[in-house]
Every structure is written in C-alpha cells, then in structure tokens.
Motif scaffolding. Sequence first.
Motif, PDB file in Angstrom:
ATOM      1  N   LYS A  12      90.910 126.783  51.691  1.00 20.87           N
ATOM      2  CA  LYS A  12      91.775 125.597  51.639  1.00 20.87           C
ATOM      3  C   LYS A  12      90.964 124.426  51.124  1.00 20.87           C
ATOM      4  CE  LYS A  12      94.947 126.936  55.258  1.00 20.87           C
ATOM      5  NZ  LYS A  12      95.931 126.468  56.195  1.00 20.87           N
ATOM      6  N   GLU A  13      91.622 123.639  50.297  1.00 16.91           N
ATOM      7  CA  GLU A  13      91.074 122.357  49.876  1.00 16.91           C
ATOM      8  C   GLU A  13      92.249 121.423  49.678  1.00 16.91           C
ATOM      9  OE1 GLU A  13      90.311 122.775  45.139  1.00 16.91           O
ATOM     10  OE2 GLU A  13      88.794 123.725  46.393  1.00 16.91           O
ATOM     11  N   ASP A  14      92.018 120.226  49.250  1.00 23.57           N
ATOM     12  CA  ASP A  14      93.052 119.208  49.165  1.00 23.57           C
ATOM     13  C   ASP A  14      94.299 119.690  48.417  1.00 23.57           C
ATOM     14  OD1 ASP A  14      94.167 116.642  49.505  1.00 23.57           O
ATOM     15  OD2 ASP A  14      93.499 116.057  47.503  1.00 23.57           O
ATOM     16  N   ARG A  79      94.122 125.509  41.314  1.00 26.95           N
ATOM     17  CA  ARG A  79      93.606 124.213  40.843  1.00 26.95           C
ATOM     18  C   ARG A  79      94.200 123.850  39.483  1.00 26.95           C
ATOM     19  NH1 ARG A  79      87.335 125.559  42.186  1.00 26.95           N
ATOM     20  NH2 ARG A  79      87.257 124.711  44.314  1.00 26.95           N
TER      21      ARG A  79
END
Length: 169
Positions: A12-14, A79
């Motif tokens: 998980k990332e932003d 992304r």
Amino acid sequence: MADKPDQDQCIKEDGISVALTHGLLDARAIMNEVRSPKAGAIVLFAGTTRDNFNSKPVLNLSYTSYPPLALQTMLSIARTVKQRHSLTAISMIHRLGVVPIAEESILIAVSAPHRQAAWRGGEEALEECKERVEIWKLEEFGGEEGGVWRANRDGAAGANVDHEGKNGA
C-alpha cells in the motif's frame, strides 16, 4: 509481506493498494479502499470463473504466481494508471489457489472525480494486469482432458497437463 502462502500479501502507498490472497475476495472492502469525498465515481471490476472455455466444461481454475515479482508489477501498473487517468485511488487484488465456478479471481476498484476517468482507468488496469502480471492459471476440465496451464490472459496458449499434473504428450 507475508511469508506463508495462506496469508495475504499486499503493498500500500498513497491512494494505491495491490494484493494477492488465497482467501475469498470482498467487493465491498475493495470499494471502501478507494472511497473518497474527492471522488464522484467508483468503478469495480470483478472477474469470475466461468463454467466453460471453448465449449469445454471447466471444473475450476487454479492460480499461481511469484508473489514478490507479481506485486511489484501490479504496483507499477497501479502507479501508471492512477497518474495517467488522474484517479483518486486504485486497488487491485488477485486470488491465488483454486477458484471455483462463479467465484471471483480478481477485483479492481478505482475512484476518480468523474466517471469517464474511472471507467477508462479501471479498464486499462485490468488489461495491463492480464497482460503483464506474473500470474498463471490451470484450467481444470471435466472428463479425460485434464487441464491446461495458461498465462493469465484471454486467448493465451497453454500446455496440456494430465490429471496428475504432468505435461501431456
């Protein structure tokens, strides 16, 4: 990431979540991951196991992968798609192991301020996932046919295997 094959593995990332699991997929949970007051649209794609392929009865599908590489590929796709379509958030989860008829093998949810971006982003994420992610499926057929290992994309050629899982002659 988890070391045990029965545990979820995720990154998980932003505004991005990618995961592999052996468990059942939860459409409500993945939609909640992308839900935001900034988003006017959420699009959810659920890929399910159908009971036939090229007029052959399918008993089930079984998915396998190399999780460290598959997760990095999924992250790269997420992304790119998030940026290209100005998405608020994107979440992709793929099931591993045996997936019975009518159960989901993949869920992709995206959110965006407007519906067109969400539709386009969701479709691109799915197509890129099927084309690039290091996940393979075994289609188990009824009768004497055994099964076929394929790349996880539509129309991919496969190698026949017998009921013991060995390559057919």
